[in-house]
Design a protein around this motif. Sequence first.
Motif, mmCIF file in Angstrom:
data_model
loop_
_atom_site.group_PDB
_atom_site.id
_atom_site.type_symbol
_atom_site.label_atom_id
_atom_site.label_comp_id
_atom_site.label_asym_id
_atom_site.label_seq_id
_atom_site.Cartn_x
_atom_site.Cartn_y
_atom_site.Cartn_z
ATOM 1 N N UNK A 156 -19.018 -84.474 -7.392
ATOM 2 C CA UNK A 156 -19.112 -83.007 -7.416
ATOM 3 C C UNK A 156 -19.087 -82.541 -8.863
ATOM 4 N N UNK A 157 -20.045 -81.673 -9.206
ATOM 5 C CA UNK A 157 -20.133 -81.095 -10.547
ATOM 6 C C UNK A 157 -19.861 -79.603 -10.459
ATOM 7 N N UNK A 158 -18.981 -79.118 -11.334
ATOM 8 C CA UNK A 158 -18.613 -77.707 -11.316
ATOM 9 C C UNK A 158 -18.769 -77.103 -12.699
ATOM 10 N N UNK A 217 -10.097 -93.779 -2.971
ATOM 11 C CA UNK A 217 -9.395 -93.085 -4.047
ATOM 12 C C UNK A 217 -10.394 -92.595 -5.063
ATOM 13 N N UNK A 218 -10.014 -91.525 -5.764
ATOM 14 C CA UNK A 218 -10.887 -91.029 -6.810
ATOM 15 C C UNK A 218 -10.860 -91.911 -8.046
ATOM 16 N N UNK A 228 -17.680 -80.100 -15.095
ATOM 17 C CA UNK A 228 -16.511 -80.919 -14.767
ATOM 18 C C UNK A 228 -16.869 -81.858 -13.620
ATOM 19 N N UNK A 229 -16.461 -83.124 -13.741
ATOM 20 C CA UNK A 229 -16.839 -84.150 -12.770
ATOM 21 C C UNK A 229 -15.651 -84.442 -11.847
ATOM 22 N N UNK A 230 -15.927 -84.453 -10.537
ATOM 23 C CA UNK A 230 -14.948 -84.848 -9.523
ATOM 24 C C UNK A 230 -15.515 -86.034 -8.748
ATOM 25 N N UNK A 231 -14.718 -87.090 -8.623
ATOM 26 C CA UNK A 231 -15.118 -88.283 -7.871
ATOM 27 C C UNK A 231 -14.170 -88.430 -6.691
ATOM 28 N N UNK A 232 -14.720 -88.331 -5.480
ATOM 29 C CA UNK A 232 -13.911 -88.383 -4.255
ATOM 30 C C UNK A 232 -12.770 -87.364 -4.307
#
Length: 262
Positions: free
Chosen positions: A162-164, A113-114, A136-140
């Motif tokens: 993931x960084x956007x 899970x994120x 913006x940070x995305x985890x899983x």
Amino acid sequence: MAEPSQKLKQFMHDLFREEIEEERRAEIQDETVRIQYERQPVPTASEERERAPEPVKKKPVGALVALLALAIITAMYFFWPHQAIKPSVQAPDKSAPQRTDQSLAEQESQKPSGAVSVAPDEETGGLVIAANPVATVYVNGERRGSTPMTLDTVRTGKYRIRLENPDFSAWETIVTVRQGRTTKISHTFSKFGTLVVNAIPWGRVYLDGNPIGQTPLTVENIPARMYELRVSREGYADFTKTLEIKNGATERVSVKLNKETE
């Protein structure tokens, strides 16, 4: 309601009604012939042979007996009272594992899970994420917020970060969080372009003095800025050029190498 024996008797009578009547007719005919013979004068041997009546053909006894047995079995099946048979229900196997709401909840908790923040009594570590400029940070795959970000309680294991940033290409990496340790991630965004180099005859390509391959050559994801390009081949004069790699653009260079003069 009629008893089973009465039903059986009535069924047998209806089934063999024709055979019984035929037997009675045959007996009456035999009796009639016998009486006629008694009343007539005694014939001679030749007259007796001529006037002898044809014997009455009777049905084979074996076939009648077999038919009677079949009728009795059929009647007993249909008219004799049967005890209702209840379907057997197999009791559940208590030894088999039972799925409960608690076990399902445990299985759901084991899925990746994120949401990485967990209870402090589990095996956890820390995660610090920074980016320049802000991203913006995305985890899983789940959005967690913006940089800079600090997560103090993260379950140990591997995570996809993931960084956007809308002005740059997205950046991803895989990190491992270990128990009692803080994992730090820092990324500086750069704009990227593509470089395509062709040369006749072929030659080796250098970018800011670093070899990157030989022609024909295509290099993608080169940070956008100014570079010094050089193409060289033994026995030929080097080709040099200052060029700029622009964000989202492709820089194409075609070179014709000349032989060195003595």
